[in-house]
Design an enzyme around this catalytic site. Structure first.
Site, short mmCIF file in Angstrom:
data_model
loop_
_atom_site.label_atom_id
_atom_site.label_comp_id
_atom_site.label_asym_id
_atom_site.label_seq_id
_atom_site.Cartn_x
_atom_site.Cartn_y
_atom_site.Cartn_z
N SER A 1 0.92 -1.29 -0.09
CA SER A 1 -0.10 0.00 0.04
C SER A 1 0.84 1.41 0.03
O SER A 1 1.88 1.18 0.33
CB SER A 1 -0.97 0.08 1.33
OG SER A 1 -1.69 1.13 1.32
N TYR B 1 -1.55 -0.40 10.22
CA TYR B 1 -1.81 -0.59 8.89
C TYR B 1 -0.47 -0.19 8.41
O TYR B 1 -0.07 -1.07 7.27
CB TYR B 1 -3.22 -0.24 8.17
CG TYR B 1 -3.42 -0.54 6.76
CD1 TYR B 1 -3.76 -1.65 6.57
CD2 TYR B 1 -3.32 0.23 5.83
CE1 TYR B 1 -3.82 -2.07 5.25
CE2 TYR B 1 -3.32 0.10 4.65
CZ TYR B 1 -3.78 -1.02 4.42
OH TYR B 1 -3.81 -1.33 2.95
#
Length: 266
Positions: A150, A163
């Site tokens: 990501s 995250y």
């Protein structure tokens, strides 16, 4: 044109019931994959729809329920590909998050959140590669691993600190594994920005609209990406066209990283 460059390939995709995983499954089937192993953790009905879409493209689909945080489940997922004697491409797409978008609120997350996210996003991907190693090495051309990382792991933004940290770890692991597993296995990662998927299914629609608009405004291309927009790049990294690429992390974020803007989840 990519044509049928996955003709006869055996492909394993974790987290393939919806979103990017489903889009990847359909794309490799469209390109001729012989067998697509569709892994899901909980969403059986949605995974069945992915399988239906794969089969509509002429490929065989096998559904395997399993949590990649559990090593025995990783072994089970890989076993579904074993009858073909090979895995040409493994997409480590399964992932999870804890939504805590105000990163300054250090009390919004705890050690358990970090451990849960790392168990799926990092350890799960590692365990899948370990389980699949022999079949990846058995592929006629070097087997390809594509990790879904990501932009959060590059910029430190995104849904929460755990995250972002987990995706940064996945990016580093991509480099380590690419170095360790060559020449018979290539390992790369795709780093999406915002993707409009069921990831945000619990968000009110008015908030979702603001998020889409904010995502588009934050990028030079002025678009909010869909799963299909990202799938092509992920599949490229597993295709023969990328046969000389390993240890790469490809940003597919409509240019979000260029402006340094961070998305508001509120």
């Amino acid at each position: 044109m990519s044509g049928r460059d996955f003709e006869g390939f055996t492909v394993v995709i974790t987290g393939a019931s919806t979103g990017l995983g489903r889009a990847i499954a359909v794309e490799v089937a469209r390109r001729g994959a012989g067998l697509v192993v569709v892994n899901y953790a909980r969403s059986a009905e949605e995974a069945q729809e992915t399988a239906r879409l794969v089969q509509a493209e002429g490929s065989k689909a096998v559904l395997v329920q399993g949590d990649v945080a559990k090593d025995e489940d990783c072994q089970k997922i890989v076993a579904a590909a074993a009858p073909t004697g090979r895995i040409d491409a493994l997409f480590n797409n399964a992932g999870m998050t804890k939504f805590a978008p105000n990163h300054a609120d250090l009390d919004a997350v705890n050690a358990e959140d970090f451990l849960k996210l790392y168990s799926v996003n990092v350890v799960g991907a590692f365990q899948m590669v370990r389980a699949a190693r022999a079949l990846l090495e058995a592929a006629p051309s070097p087997g390809a691993v594509v990790n879904t990382a990501s932009i959060a792991g590059v910029m430190g933004n995104g849904s929460s600190v755990p995250y972002a940290a987990s995706k940064g770890a996945m990016t580093t692991m991509t480099l380590s594994l690419a170095r360790a597993l060559g020449p018979r296995i290539r390992v790369n990662a795709v780093n999406p920005g915002f993707i409009d998927t069921p990831w945000f299914k619990n968000m009110p629609e008015d908030s979702m609209e603001r998020l889409r608009a904010g995502a588009a405004a934050a990028t030079p291309l002025k678009v909010a990406s869909t799963a299909e927009d990202i799938a092509g790049a992920a599949v490229f990294l597993a295709s023969p066209a990328s046969r000389h690429i390993t240890g790469e992390t490809l940003l597919v974020d409509a240019g979000l990283h260029l402006g340094g803007a961070s998305l508001s989840m509120r």
